[in-house]
Write a protein that holds these residues in place. Sequence first.
Motif, PDB file in Angstrom:
ATOM      1  N   LYS A 135       0.834  -1.214   0.000  1.00 49.85           N
ATOM      2  CA  LYS A 135       0.000   0.000   0.000  1.00 49.85           C
ATOM      3  C   LYS A 135       0.865   1.258   0.000  1.00 49.85           C
ATOM      4  O   LYS A 135       0.544   2.245  -0.676  1.00 49.85           O
ATOM      5  CB  LYS A 135      -0.931  -0.003   1.223  1.00 49.85           C
ATOM      6  N   ALA A 138       2.218   1.668  -3.408  1.00 50.17           N
ATOM      7  CA  ALA A 138       1.159   2.007  -4.367  1.00 50.17           C
ATOM      8  C   ALA A 138       0.689   3.444  -4.242  1.00 50.17           C
ATOM      9  O   ALA A 138       0.101   3.993  -5.187  1.00 50.17           O
ATOM     10  CB  ALA A 138      -0.024   1.055  -4.189  1.00 50.17           C
ATOM     11  N   THR A 139       0.933   4.056  -3.106  1.00 52.71           N
ATOM     12  CA  THR A 139       0.509   5.453  -2.902  1.00 52.71           C
ATOM     13  C   THR A 139       1.701   6.397  -2.768  1.00 52.71           C
ATOM     14  O   THR A 139       1.557   7.526  -2.309  1.00 52.71           O
ATOM     15  CB  THR A 139      -0.368   5.563  -1.642  1.00 52.71           C
ATOM     16  N   ARG A 146       5.298   3.362  -7.311  1.00 53.52           N
ATOM     17  CA  ARG A 146       4.001   2.852  -7.776  1.00 53.52           C
ATOM     18  C   ARG A 146       4.178   1.777  -8.857  1.00 53.52           C
ATOM     19  O   ARG A 146       3.416   0.814  -8.903  1.00 53.52           O
ATOM     20  CB  ARG A 146       3.130   4.003  -8.272  1.00 53.52           C
ATOM     21  N   GLU A 167      -9.396  -4.108  -0.447  1.00 52.88           N
ATOM     22  CA  GLU A 167      -8.483  -2.957  -0.439  1.00 52.88           C
ATOM     23  C   GLU A 167      -7.420  -3.090  -1.535  1.00 52.88           C
ATOM     24  O   GLU A 167      -7.075  -2.105  -2.192  1.00 52.88           O
ATOM     25  CB  GLU A 167      -7.814  -2.844   0.941  1.00 52.88           C
ATOM     26  N   SER A 171      -6.823  -0.663  -4.696  1.00 48.64           N
ATOM     27  CA  SER A 171      -5.506  -0.049  -4.869  1.00 48.64           C
ATOM     28  C   SER A 171      -4.969  -0.323  -6.272  1.00 48.64           C
ATOM     29  O   SER A 171      -4.419   0.576  -6.922  1.00 48.64           O
ATOM     30  CB  SER A 171      -4.538  -0.608  -3.811  1.00 48.64           C
ATOM     31  N   ASN A 174      -6.650   1.830  -8.848  1.00 47.83           N
ATOM     32  CA  ASN A 174      -6.099   3.192  -8.870  1.00 47.83           C
ATOM     33  C   ASN A 174      -4.810   3.263  -9.684  1.00 47.83           C
ATOM     34  O   ASN A 174      -4.564   4.247 -10.381  1.00 47.83           O
ATOM     35  CB  ASN A 174      -5.839   3.664  -7.438  1.00 47.83           C
TER      36      ASN A 174
END
Length: 589
Positions: A135, A138-139, A146, A167, A171, A174
């Motif tokens: 996570k 990924a952010t 990413r 979740e 993710s 996105n």
Amino acid sequence: MAASDSTSDDSLYPIAVLIDELRNEDVQLRLNSIRRLSTIALALGVERTRSELIPFLTDTIYDEDEVLLALAEQLGQFTPLVGGAEFAHCLLLPLESLATVEETVVRDKAVDSLRALSQQHSATDLENFFVPLVKRLATGDWFTSRTSACGLFSVCYERVSTTVKQELRDSFRNLCQDDTPMVRRAAAGKLGEVAKVIEAEFLKQDIIPMWAYLAQDDQDSVRLLAVEACVSIAPLLSQEDVSNLVMSTLKAASEDKSWRVRYMVAERFTDLQKAVGPALAREHLVPAFQSLLKDCEAEVRTAAAQRIKDFAQNLSPEIQEQVIMTSILPCVKELVIDTNQHVKTAVAGVIMGLSPILGKDNTIEHLLPLFLTQLKDECSDVRLNIISNIQCVNSVIGIQQLSTSLLPAIVELAEDSKWRVRLAIIEYMPLLAGQLGVEFFDEKLNPLCMTWLVDHVFAIREAATINLMKLVEKFGKEWAATTIVPKVVSMCRDQNYLHRMTCLFCINVLAEACGPELTSTHLLPTVLNMAQDGVPNVRFNVAKSLHKLCSVVDKATVQGQIKPVLERLTQDSDIDVRFFANEAMTSLN
């Protein structure tokens, strides 16, 4: 007290040495230090490796790319050195940092190591340590983190709870819609992996919309990877869903404005054909394949042409002949006379494979004229591809149908002004001989094989001798005794000393294939007679040949015939002749 201090200092020694070496200006020294990390970890023990070495490495990730690459690789194998799978999570932090660096190869290696470590985590540790890392990546603020995150979803998805799975899907969605093309490209490249681990009920709900979105991306580098993903996604869906959700997007990709996307479709066409199933392939992919075979870009036509045979073989048996005759063959006829030699070469490599599918009558009527056209093509690669695949046609229509047209093409290639072309046809000769049969070979091709032995290029003469050995292995010793050996032996009387040397080279390779009897009666006497040749180069090659023949003939022949000649050559006036004769004698003794 002093002893206690000394012990403490000694225990810190490996870290201190590592710090000094990693601060050294010499990159190679730093690289060697990283490669010795396992040794340092063993010296420290698992507890100090976790508490001291790993934090130190995490804080010092600022080195040259080569050093970072080695570190990323090492950390992926470090689990036993930190105490086993129970403590594998302590390796995540340095690898997370490596997964964000600018250099692609370092990031990729870090991701590979993270993927390997994920399998060593328990389900609890995955949720507590690995998923939070995914996570964070990924952010991350930088696209580098990413892109790395995209490769980690599939390895942890199956072993986490339902809530965490949701979740992860959100993710990944996105990332598929990220503003940066490099991230979308990475997501498209891993979409197939994610599709294989995701539950069936979420496939249509989550994966297909992501795939359709990426397949329409404004960057062709993203769209072409979406084509790759389709190969993995389509088999997971029902035929109805493939028809409704996939085929229109796939058809659009085959007509994409970017030739790179069309090329990818052509490159993976047979994989796509298998993925969507025979019924949908017949309805939707046959027109798409026709379009690719007629594409305006030569690269696309070449990629499509290379898959003609496989595409035809993958069709349902009941429609194979019809589809080939009505849809594929008209395109093939155009490709045979294409202006681009790469396209013609690709067609020549696969067109023969259509013969077993179409049968004798259709081959003679429709394919044979195309073969003959390509046998006369100005490009030697086209002609070679046809000749090297002649067995496919020979097994269907027989050699008599081919011989009248095949022979002139072979002769033309055998006499080509480019020696590399002559070399290529020599290498195909044993294959051709097996396909055409001994009678046809003796009548039409045997004279060519002997002509190559006196070619002005050494590489051709050398290849011709190897060719003779393979022909003897294929047709047998009796054939060699009546057809090859007399012609080879006659070369020992040639006025050109290079041709006499070629005679020796032939005997060297033929002896083992012909066996001891034929060697003793025909080959060995020739070599012994040449020991009195007036050219030193021939005489020292006689010494080398006699040395080789010793391993083929019996001991009595060696002692009674070979050894006396070698002893005489050791007294030769030429230093090179004496050298090789003495070498042979030493080996015998």
